[in-house]
Design a protein around this motif. Structure first.
Motif, PDB file in Angstrom:
ATOM      1  N   GLY A  53      71.270  19.850   9.145  1.00  0.00           N
ATOM      2  CA  GLY A  53      70.829  19.143   9.962  1.00  0.00           C
ATOM      3  C   GLY A  53      71.755  17.863  10.558  1.00  0.00           C
ATOM      4  N   THR A  54      72.370  17.395   9.418  1.00  0.00           N
ATOM      5  CA  THR A  54      73.345  16.445   9.642  1.00  0.00           C
ATOM      6  C   THR A  54      74.517  16.592  10.667  1.00  0.00           C
ATOM      7  N   LEU A  56      74.441  19.252  12.693  1.00  0.00           N
ATOM      8  CA  LEU A  56      74.185  19.538  13.930  1.00  0.00           C
ATOM      9  C   LEU A  56      73.758  18.168  14.863  1.00  0.00           C
ATOM     10  N   MET A  57      72.817  17.210  14.173  1.00  0.00           N
ATOM     11  CA  MET A  57      72.737  15.911  14.807  1.00  0.00           C
ATOM     12  C   MET A  57      73.946  15.159  15.198  1.00  0.00           C
ATOM     13  N   ALA A 105      68.731  21.327  15.475  1.00  0.00           N
ATOM     14  CA  ALA A 105      68.242  20.391  14.349  1.00  0.00           C
ATOM     15  C   ALA A 105      66.922  20.423  14.267  1.00  0.00           C
ATOM     16  N   SER A 120      61.720  12.557  12.762  1.00  0.00           N
ATOM     17  CA  SER A 120      62.937  12.824  13.394  1.00  0.00           C
ATOM     18  C   SER A 120      62.872  12.737  14.767  1.00  0.00           C
TER      19      SER A 120
END
Length: 297
Positions: A53-54, A56-57, A105, A120
């Motif tokens: 997720g890190t 991707l974001m 994400a 989020s």
């Protein structure tokens, strides 16, 4: 006509996969939060999802940042070769890629509880708004610090279903750290930013920029020390924090002359500060620490 390989290379540069320093500066605070929330190493699946997720974001954030700055980057020495500024890809492509990465994400976040999913939403909004704050807010680095630290409350939410005060304190400490290293980064582009009308902390602090950087480092170290005392960390953590402080002091030597090369080197060097703090947390959270009277959060 560009080849498929050239197009992929342009997309890679757009999301900065060729320059992983941004991923690392975003990842370290997230890992701090995970290890403190889990009182040790989290589940491997949880760790993998947060790392994914890190990445991707951060990639989505880079695409949005370059879209927002597409009319400025061509006039800045350091950024004129970015794909949007150079015309290698078109603005709509950056928006589509950013949206696709953000959706990916979000799919990752859906693996967690309701509060983590809810958090989020502001995380994405802050990341999307940050590039545009450089037009009107004198310290956009503070917004970046919140964006880069939002993995911390999400880590605690994923573990407990609520966010304890220590998580917000850790987020605040990360804002101080971001203000320090991103002011160093802004010092590299100071002349270009002044000319094109971009607002940064380096311009705000002017001739006191070096002092401001060192004050932010001091506030970061002091905040992390207070947090360490709060959660009953021991010698390994505070020893690592001492090393991180020494690295920050070394940065003074790199930036005191305000040379572009020195300021950029100091910025890049912050990876070691984040890694050192993380190592201290890991060493202090090893199972043997439980025998010394660790008090749960």
């Amino acid at each position: 006509m560009t080849t498929f390989a050239q197009r992929l290379d342009a997309y890679e540069k757009l999301v900065r996969l060729d320059r992983p320093i941004g991923i690392l500066l975003l990842l370290w605070p997230t890992l701090w939060g995970l290890w403190i929330a889990w009182r040790g190493m989290p589940d491997l699946l949880v760790l993998w999802l947060f790392v994914l997720g890190t990445v991707l974001m951060r990639s989505a954030g880079c695409a949005i940042n370059d879209y927002a700055d597409r009319n400025f980057d061509a006039h800045v020495e350091r950024t004129r070769d970015r794909p949007l500024a150079a015309g290698t890809i078109r603005p709509w492509e950056a928006l589509v890629l950013a949206a696709a990465l953000a959706l990916a994400a979000f799919a990752v976040v859906l693996q967690f509880n309701r509060l983590t999913i809810f958090l989020s939403i502001p995380a994405v909004l802050v990341a999307a708004v940050y590039p545009f704050t450089k037009r009107f807010f004198s310290v956009p680095q503070a917004i970046l610090g919140v964006a880069f630290g939002f993995g911390i409350p999400m880590a605690f939410a994923a573990k407990y279903g609520f966010v304890p005060p220590v998580a917000w304190a850790l987020l605040g400490a990360n804002v101080f750290w971001t203000l320090a290293y991103d002011t160093e980064y802004a010092m590299v582009d100071r002349d270009d930013d002044r000319r094109i009308g971009i607002r940064t902390s380096a311009l705000l602090f002017g001739r006191h920029d070096v002092l401001a950087v060192m004050i932010f480092y001091a506030l970061f170290i002091a905040s992390m020390a207070a947090i360490g005392a709060w959660v009953h960390f021991g010698v390994p953590y505070f020893a690592a924090l001492g090393i991180a402080a020494a690295i920050a002091v070394h940065h003074y030597r790199l930036i005191k002359e305000r040379a572009r090369e020195g300021c950029f080197k100091a910025f890049m060097h912050n990876n070691w500060i984040g890694a050192t703090v993380f190592l201290g947390i890991v060493l202090d959270k090893l199972p043997w620490r439980k025998l010394t009277g660790f008090v749960p959060l």
